[in-house]
Structure formats: C-alpha cells, structure tokens
Design a protein around this motif. Sequence first.
Motif, PDB file in Angstrom:
ATOM      1  N   TYR A   1       1.058   1.638  -9.155  1.00 46.10           N
ATOM      2  CA  TYR A   1       0.497   2.659  -8.272  1.00 46.10           C
ATOM      3  C   TYR A   1       0.709   2.222  -6.826  1.00 46.10           C
ATOM      4  O   TYR A   1       0.315   1.114  -6.455  1.00 46.10           O
ATOM      5  CB  TYR A   1      -1.000   2.859  -8.538  1.00 46.10           C
ATOM      6  N   ARG A   2       1.333   3.086  -6.057  1.00 46.19           N
ATOM      7  CA  ARG A   2       1.561   2.812  -4.640  1.00 46.19           C
ATOM      8  C   ARG A   2       0.831   3.881  -3.830  1.00 46.19           C
ATOM      9  O   ARG A   2       1.135   5.059  -3.955  1.00 46.19           O
ATOM     10  CB  ARG A   2       3.052   2.825  -4.327  1.00 46.19           C
ATOM     11  N   GLU A   3      -0.167   3.422  -3.073  1.00 43.14           N
ATOM     12  CA  GLU A   3      -1.031   4.338  -2.325  1.00 43.14           C
ATOM     13  C   GLU A   3      -1.612   5.405  -3.250  1.00 43.14           C
ATOM     14  O   GLU A   3      -1.714   6.578  -2.912  1.00 43.14           O
ATOM     15  CB  GLU A   3      -0.256   4.980  -1.173  1.00 43.14           C
ATOM     16  N   GLY A   4      -1.959   4.955  -4.456  1.00 42.22           N
ATOM     17  CA  GLY A   4      -2.617   5.838  -5.410  1.00 42.22           C
ATOM     18  C   GLY A   4      -1.698   6.712  -6.227  1.00 42.22           C
ATOM     19  O   GLY A   4      -2.161   7.442  -7.113  1.00 42.22           O
ATOM     20  N   ARG A   5      -0.386   6.627  -5.995  1.00 40.58           N
ATOM     21  CA  ARG A   5       0.564   7.490  -6.707  1.00 40.58           C
ATOM     22  C   ARG A   5       1.260   6.704  -7.821  1.00 40.58           C
ATOM     23  O   ARG A   5       1.739   5.580  -7.618  1.00 40.58           O
ATOM     24  CB  ARG A   5       1.603   8.079  -5.745  1.00 40.58           C
ATOM     25  N   PHE A   6       1.343   7.331  -8.989  1.00 40.25           N
ATOM     26  CA  PHE A   6       1.892   6.704 -10.188  1.00 40.25           C
ATOM     27  C   PHE A   6       3.417   6.622 -10.158  1.00 40.25           C
ATOM     28  O   PHE A   6       4.088   7.538  -9.694  1.00 40.25           O
ATOM     29  CB  PHE A   6       1.448   7.521 -11.408  1.00 40.25           C
ATOM     30  N   ALA A   7       3.959   5.503 -10.677  1.00 42.61           N
ATOM     31  CA  ALA A   7       5.416   5.367 -10.831  1.00 42.61           C
ATOM     32  C   ALA A   7       5.686   4.469 -12.028  1.00 42.61           C
ATOM     33  O   ALA A   7       4.994   3.461 -12.231  1.00 42.61           O
ATOM     34  CB  ALA A   7       6.042   4.763  -9.580  1.00 42.61           C
ATOM     35  N   LEU A   8       6.672   4.843 -12.838  1.00 42.02           N
ATOM     36  CA  LEU A   8       7.067   3.993 -13.950  1.00 42.02           C
ATOM     37  C   LEU A   8       7.728   2.723 -13.417  1.00 42.02           C
ATOM     38  O   LEU A   8       8.374   2.734 -12.366  1.00 42.02           O
ATOM     39  CB  LEU A   8       8.031   4.731 -14.879  1.00 42.02           C
ATOM     40  N   ALA A   9       7.582   1.647 -14.153  1.00 38.71           N
ATOM     41  CA  ALA A   9       8.057   0.352 -13.678  1.00 38.71           C
ATOM     42  C   ALA A   9       9.497   0.103 -14.092  1.00 38.71           C
ATOM     43  O   ALA A   9       9.778  -0.642 -15.030  1.00 38.71           O
ATOM     44  CB  ALA A   9       7.143  -0.759 -14.200  1.00 38.71           C
ATOM     45  N   ASP A  10      10.415   0.729 -13.386  1.00 38.51           N
ATOM     46  CA  ASP A  10      11.837   0.446 -13.572  1.00 38.51           C
ATOM     47  C   ASP A  10      12.090  -0.989 -13.125  1.00 38.51           C
ATOM     48  O   ASP A  10      11.615  -1.421 -12.081  1.00 38.51           O
ATOM     49  CB  ASP A  10      12.655   1.426 -12.721  1.00 38.51           C
ATOM     50  N   GLU A  11      12.884  -1.725 -13.895  1.00 39.33           N
ATOM     51  CA  GLU A  11      13.100  -3.148 -13.585  1.00 39.33           C
ATOM     52  C   GLU A  11      13.724  -3.370 -12.220  1.00 39.33           C
ATOM     53  O   GLU A  11      13.544  -4.419 -11.604  1.00 39.33           O
ATOM     54  CB  GLU A  11      13.970  -3.801 -14.664  1.00 39.33           C
ATOM     55  N   GLU A  12      14.475  -2.386 -11.728  1.00 38.55           N
ATOM     56  CA  GLU A  12      15.138  -2.542 -10.444  1.00 38.55           C
ATOM     57  C   GLU A  12      14.230  -2.141  -9.280  1.00 38.55           C
ATOM     58  O   GLU A  12      14.536  -2.420  -8.119  1.00 38.55           O
ATOM     59  CB  GLU A  12      16.410  -1.697 -10.399  1.00 38.55           C
ATOM     60  N   ALA A  13      13.113  -1.479  -9.578  1.00 38.39           N
ATOM     61  CA  ALA A  13      12.206  -1.025  -8.515  1.00 38.39           C
ATOM     62  C   ALA A  13      11.578  -2.230  -7.816  1.00 38.39           C
ATOM     63  O   ALA A  13      11.119  -3.170  -8.469  1.00 38.39           O
ATOM     64  CB  ALA A  13      11.129  -0.123  -9.098  1.00 38.39           C
ATOM     65  N   LYS A  14      11.559  -2.188  -6.492  1.00 40.65           N
ATOM     66  CA  LYS A  14      10.975  -3.292  -5.741  1.00 40.65           C
ATOM     67  C   LYS A  14       9.515  -3.007  -5.434  1.00 40.65           C
ATOM     68  O   LYS A  14       9.166  -1.945  -4.911  1.00 40.65           O
ATOM     69  CB  LYS A  14      11.730  -3.520  -4.431  1.00 40.65           C
ATOM     70  N   LEU A  15       8.674  -3.962  -5.764  1.00 40.64           N
ATOM     71  CA  LEU A  15       7.251  -3.833  -5.471  1.00 40.64           C
ATOM     72  C   LEU A  15       6.995  -4.078  -3.991  1.00 40.64           C
ATOM     73  O   LEU A  15       7.752  -4.799  -3.333  1.00 40.64           O
ATOM     74  CB  LEU A  15       6.440  -4.836  -6.297  1.00 40.64           C
ATOM     75  N   LEU A  16       5.919  -3.501  -3.503  1.00 43.54           N
ATOM     76  CA  LEU A  16       5.452  -3.751  -2.146  1.00 43.54           C
ATOM     77  C   LEU A  16       4.069  -4.364  -2.210  1.00 43.54           C
ATOM     78  O   LEU A  16       3.348  -4.210  -3.206  1.00 43.54           O
ATOM     79  CB  LEU A  16       5.404  -2.444  -1.342  1.00 43.54           C
ATOM     80  N   GLU A  17       3.689  -5.058  -1.155  1.00 45.97           N
ATOM     81  CA  GLU A  17       2.352  -5.637  -1.105  1.00 45.97           C
ATOM     82  C   GLU A  17       1.313  -4.530  -1.262  1.00 45.97           C
ATOM     83  O   GLU A  17       1.467  -3.439  -0.723  1.00 45.97           O
ATOM     84  CB  GLU A  17       2.138  -6.365   0.217  1.00 45.97           C
ATOM     85  N   ASP A  18       0.289  -4.805  -2.037  1.00 47.66           N
ATOM     86  CA  ASP A  18      -0.832  -3.888  -2.331  1.00 47.66           C
ATOM     87  C   ASP A  18      -0.521  -2.876  -3.425  1.00 47.66           C
ATOM     88  O   ASP A  18      -1.390  -2.062  -3.764  1.00 47.66           O
ATOM     89  CB  ASP A  18      -1.322  -3.154  -1.082  1.00 47.66           C
ATOM     90  N   ASP A  19       0.683  -2.901  -4.012  1.00 53.18           N
ATOM     91  CA  ASP A  19       0.924  -2.075  -5.191  1.00 53.18           C
ATOM     92  C   ASP A  19       0.032  -2.577  -6.326  1.00 53.18           C
ATOM     93  O   ASP A  19      -0.145  -3.793  -6.509  1.00 53.18           O
ATOM     94  CB  ASP A  19       2.390  -2.183  -5.650  1.00 53.18           C
TER      95      ASP A  19
END
Length: 230
Positions: free
Chosen positions: A176-194
């Motif tokens: 969840y990024r800023e409260g919004r849902f996203a599937l965890a694709d292996e290539e997706a880069k996380l951000l602080e506070d996700d």
Amino acid sequence: MRTVFIGAGKVSIGTAKALIKKGHEVVIIETDKARIEELSEEMDCSFLQGDGSQPNILREVNPAQTDILYCLADSDQANVIASLVGRSLGFKRIVTSIGDPQFEGICRELGLEDTIIPSRTISRYLEDMVGGTENVDLSAVIKDEARFFTFTAGQEDAVPIKELKLPAEARAVCYYREGRFALADEEAKLLEDDEVVVLTHSKNMASLQERWLPKPEQEKSNDSVAIKDK
C-alpha cells in the motif's frame, strides 16, 4: 487458549462469550465495578477491576500465560498505551482497536501489527454487498502453517521487491502506497513508508519480526499473580 480483554464493551463481551462457549479461559479488565457485577451474573469468566493501561494491573493477569491481549477500551489513546505496556510485559500477541484512522500510521510505526479499525471493516463489508461481492473469511483461506506478516518499508527497503531477500517460503503479495493497493510485482520498487504484506510459512515469523518490528525492552518480573474471580 487464554485471552484477556481490556474493556467490557459490546465487542469484548460478544467475543468473550463465544470463546467461553468453546472452552477457552477468559479474563476481563474493567474499571466500572457495577458493570463487572452485572456481567458476573451471566458470564463464567474472571474479572479484574482497574485501568488496563496500567502496568500493575496487566501484571496481575499473568502475561506469560496469556495467548492474546485484546485492547478494546473506548479510548484509542488508552488502547495504544495498553498495547505498548502489554508488549513490554511480554504478552505473546496484542490486538489494538482504534476508532480514529489517523492513529493507524502511529500504530504501524510503534510495531503494533494487529491493529483493527472496526468502522473500516464494516464499511468495506457494506461496500462489497452493494457491488455484489462475496466476502471471503480469511480464516477459510489462511490455513495450516500459512501466515500474513506486514511491515512498513524503511529507507533501506527502497529497492525492487525481488531484492528484499525474504526467507524461503515467503513472498511479498501486495503493498500500500499512500493508502492505495498494488500487487507486489517483483520488479516494482518500494518506497519508504510503503506498507508491505508478506505471505509466509509460520516458521519465518520470528525472523521477519526480528528484521522489521521494533525490539521492545522486556520487563522482568517475578511478581505473584492474583486474578480477581467473579
């Protein structure tokens, strides 16, 4: 199983009665003496009069022998404080109820992983009813040794999901990024506070908690236990 409830509200009493019926041991902490006297006539459990956010009260219910501490008082602040005190005293698992969603981020930062927002749960259920969606009980899906673990990404976790180096039999399933849902694709880069959700084998829970949850000071106490029976 042994459970302790802070607060004798409707949710506490309804859950406690169901657990008692299944043969579990229940202790209820409540400040109102009259409320305790009323409930003691209809419930086969133990009661302790006092403020459940106070260390001396929580010590009396024997933290080491308790499986779950439910912090369900009417005050969000009291529930958060009780949860932190309970954690410091060594309760195995703590469930924190909050009514105001603005406390959710604070609870995550404090490592209170089992935080519930009753109004949100009800709202989502009603929303799904309108959309014709069938709600799935997680207890019907998460079976055997499967467990969910959530953590808030720090600066060091701002990497592609595949580089998190999770243990075997553990997978990031969504975030969840800023409260919004996203599937965890292996290539997706996380951000602080996700906020990251991991599906894992139960054997990995200890190592995941060691890596991502705060490490509270455990109070050592040899105090005698005195449960006030009904």
